[in-house]
Enzyme design. Structure first.
Site, PDB file in Angstrom:
ATOM      1  N   GLY A  72       9.312  17.739 -54.086  1.00 50.31           N
ATOM      2  CA  GLY A  72       7.943  17.750 -53.915  1.00 50.31           C
ATOM      3  C   GLY A  72       7.382  18.800 -54.934  1.00 50.31           C
ATOM      4  N   PRO A 107       5.694  20.843 -65.508  1.00 54.37           N
ATOM      5  CA  PRO A 107       5.113  20.182 -66.765  1.00 54.37           C
ATOM      6  C   PRO A 107       6.144  19.154 -67.146  1.00 54.37           C
ATOM      7  CG  PRO A 107       4.737  22.754 -66.664  1.00 54.37           C
ATOM      8  CD  PRO A 107       5.749  21.836 -65.950  1.00 54.37           C
ATOM      9  N   ALA A 108       5.949  18.195 -67.715  1.00 60.90           N
ATOM     10  CA  ALA A 108       6.980  16.930 -68.541  1.00 60.90           C
ATOM     11  C   ALA A 108       7.203  17.363 -69.135  1.00 60.90           C
ATOM     12  CB  ALA A 108       6.249  16.118 -68.370  1.00 60.90           C
ATOM     13  N   LEU A 109       6.791  18.298 -70.388  1.00 56.34           N
ATOM     14  CA  LEU A 109       7.391  18.755 -71.684  1.00 56.34           C
ATOM     15  C   LEU A 109       7.332  20.533 -71.482  1.00 56.34           C
ATOM     16  CD1 LEU A 109       7.852  17.547 -74.958  1.00 56.34           C
ATOM     17  CD2 LEU A 109       5.629  18.764 -74.895  1.00 56.34           C
ATOM     18  N   GLY A 110       8.480  20.645 -71.471  1.00 56.81           N
ATOM     19  CA  GLY A 110       8.953  22.034 -72.164  1.00 56.81           C
ATOM     20  C   GLY A 110       9.428  22.544 -73.140  1.00 56.81           C
ATOM     21  N   GLY A 143      12.716  24.480 -74.879  1.00 53.08           N
ATOM     22  CA  GLY A 143      13.846  25.358 -74.982  1.00 53.08           C
ATOM     23  C   GLY A 143      14.142  25.499 -76.122  1.00 53.08           C
ATOM     24  N   ASP A 157      13.489  26.259 -70.367  1.00 53.88           N
ATOM     25  CA  ASP A 157      14.495  26.179 -70.564  1.00 53.88           C
ATOM     26  C   ASP A 157      15.419  27.476 -71.598  1.00 53.88           C
ATOM     27  OD1 ASP A 157      17.066  24.467 -68.649  1.00 53.88           O
ATOM     28  OD2 ASP A 157      16.934  24.369 -71.341  1.00 53.88           O
ATOM     29  N   TYR A 182      23.650  30.504 -72.955  1.00 50.39           N
ATOM     30  CA  TYR A 182      23.107  30.683 -74.519  1.00 50.39           C
ATOM     31  C   TYR A 182      22.647  32.033 -75.049  1.00 50.39           C
ATOM     32  CZ  TYR A 182      20.433  25.797 -73.314  1.00 50.39           C
ATOM     33  OH  TYR A 182      20.924  24.525 -72.797  1.00 50.39           O
ATOM     34  N   LYS A 191      20.336  28.330 -66.124  1.00 47.77           N
ATOM     35  CA  LYS A 191      21.787  26.983 -65.901  1.00 47.77           C
ATOM     36  C   LYS A 191      23.414  27.828 -65.870  1.00 47.77           C
ATOM     37  CE  LYS A 191      20.298  24.260 -68.998  1.00 47.77           C
ATOM     38  NZ  LYS A 191      19.559  25.147 -70.162  1.00 47.77           N
ATOM     39  N   HIS A 243      25.909  23.858 -65.383  1.00 46.07           N
ATOM     40  CA  HIS A 243      25.512  23.451 -67.040  1.00 46.07           C
ATOM     41  C   HIS A 243      26.123  22.439 -67.292  1.00 46.07           C
ATOM     42  CE1 HIS A 243      24.215  25.776 -71.184  1.00 46.07           C
ATOM     43  NE2 HIS A 243      24.339  24.127 -70.936  1.00 46.07           N
TER      44      HIS A 243
END
Length: 298
Positions: A12, A16-19, A21, A46, A51, A76, A109
Site C-alpha cells: 500500500g 515516486p516512479a522515477l527516482g 540513483g 536510491d 556504494y 540496500k 542487494h
C-alpha cells in the site's frame, strides 16, 4: 511542474516512479548531486551500503531543507552482511550513515544462490525491521524468478520491489513477468542502458541504445531527448526507474518526462530492441567468495 507518476507497492505504500540513483557517484560529488536532484523535484533517492556514499546522501537530504516525510530514501544491504549475526548490524549501520531513524525502502542487494540460507536470514531481518517500523517496505535486487520462489517459500512477506537491470537492450522480460505475477514492482537500474556504455563490449547489441534509430526517431517526434524517451518507456510500462548523473543539466533533463506518453505501438517497438545481453554481473555467480568486497560498518 507537471505532476510526477507514482506507483503503489504491494503493502500500500505509494512512491515516486522515477527516482535518482547514486551508483558509482563519488562521495565528494554525491551531496551536490542529491541536493540538485531534490531541487529539480525528485523525491526518491536510491543508494546502497556498498556504494560508499550513504553518508553523503543523508547530508544532501538535510541540506535540501525538505521535511523527512517528503522524501523516499532507498538503500540496500550488501552480501557481506547477510549472515544472521551480521544482518542487523549492517542495517543499523546504514541508518547511522544516512543519519535517519528509519529508511523508506530497504533491499537485499544481491541473491547469494550458493549460500541461500544466508540470503533468507538477511531477509528475515528485514521482515523484523519492517515490523519494528524502521523500514516502510522491503524488497530485493537482482533476483531471478527462481530466487524469488526460494525466498518466498521460506519467509513471510512477499518483496515489494525487485530492482534489476532493465533497459531497451536488456528488457529482462522473464523477471518482469515473475515480478508482475507475484505483485512485486520491477525497479530498473541502468534504465537508459548506461551499463553498456560504461562497460563496452564487442558483442553485437551492446552499444549505446540512445543512438538507435527507433529511439532517435521518437525523440524527434516528441521533441524530447533519447534519454527522456527511454525513461518514458519505463514509466508507461509501469516500472520504477533510477537514472543517475552528476551533471546538473542531465539531472534536470531526466526528470522532464511527465508531460508526454508513448503510444502502445511505440512501446512495443522499444521492447523489440531487446538483445538478451546483460551488462551487469550474472546474479547466479555472485557470492562472498567470488566477490569478497565487504562493507565497513564500524
Amino acid at each position: 511542474m507537471t505532476a510526477q507518476t507514482t506507483v503503489t507497492l504491494n503493502n500500500g505504500l505509494e512512491i515516486p516512479a522515477l527516482g535518482f540513483g547514486v551508483f558509482q557517484t563519488p562521495p565528494e560529488e554525491t551531496i551536490s548531486s542529491v541536493t540538485t536532484a531534490l531541487e529539480d523535484g525528485y523525491r526518491l533517492i536510491d543508494t546502497a551500503a556498498s556504494y560508499g556514499n550513504e553518508r553523503e546522501v543523508g547530508e544532501g537530504f538535510r541540506q535540501s531543507g525538505l521535511d523527512r516525510s517528503e522524501i523516499v530514501v532507498e538503500s540496500k544491504l550488501w552480501i557481506s552482511d547477510y549472515q544472521a549475526d551480521k544482518a542487523e548490524v549492517g542495517f543499523e549501520a546504514s541508518l547511522r550513515r544516512l543519519g535517519l531513524d528509519y529508511v523508506d525502502l530497504y533491499l537485499l542487494h544481491q541473491p547469494t544462490p550458493v549460500d541461500f540460507d544466508d540470503t533468507i536470514a538477511a531477509y528475515q531481518m528485514l521482515e523484523q525491521k519492517l515490523a519494528e517500523g524502521k523500514v516502510r517496505a522491503i524488497g530485493v535486487s537482482n533476483f531471478s524468478p527462481d530466487h524469488l520462489t526460494r525466498l518466498i517459500e521460506k519467509t513471510s512477506i512477499v518483496p515489494a520491489i525487485n530492482q534489476v537491470e532493465v533497459h531497451p537492450y536488456f528488457t529482462n522480460a522473464t523477471v518482469q513477468h515473475a515480478d508482475a505475477t507475484l505483485g512485486i514492482l520491477t525497479q530498473a537500474w541502468s534504465p537508459i542502458g548506461g551499463i553498456h556504455r560504461y562497460r563496452p563490449s564487442d558483442v553485437p547489441g551492446s552499444g549505446n541504445v540512445l543512438e538507435h534509430q527507433v529511439i532517435t526517431e521518437l525523440a524527434a517526434k516528441y521533441g524530447k531527448t533519447p534519454a527522456q524517451i527511454v525513461l518514458r518507456w519505463h514509466l508507461d510500462e509501469g516500472r520504477s526507474a533510477l537514472p543517475k548523473s552528476t551533471k546538473a543539466a542531465r539531472i534536470a533533463e531526466n526528470f522532464a518526462v511527465f508531460d508526454f506518453s508513448l503510444a502502445p505501438a511505440e512501446l512495443a517497438a522499444i521492447d523489440a530492441l531487446d538483445t538478451g545481453l546483460r551488462g551487469g554481473p550474472d546474479p547466479e555467480l555472485l557470492n562472498t567468495r567470488s566477490f569478497p568486497k565487504a562493507v565497513d560498518n564500524s
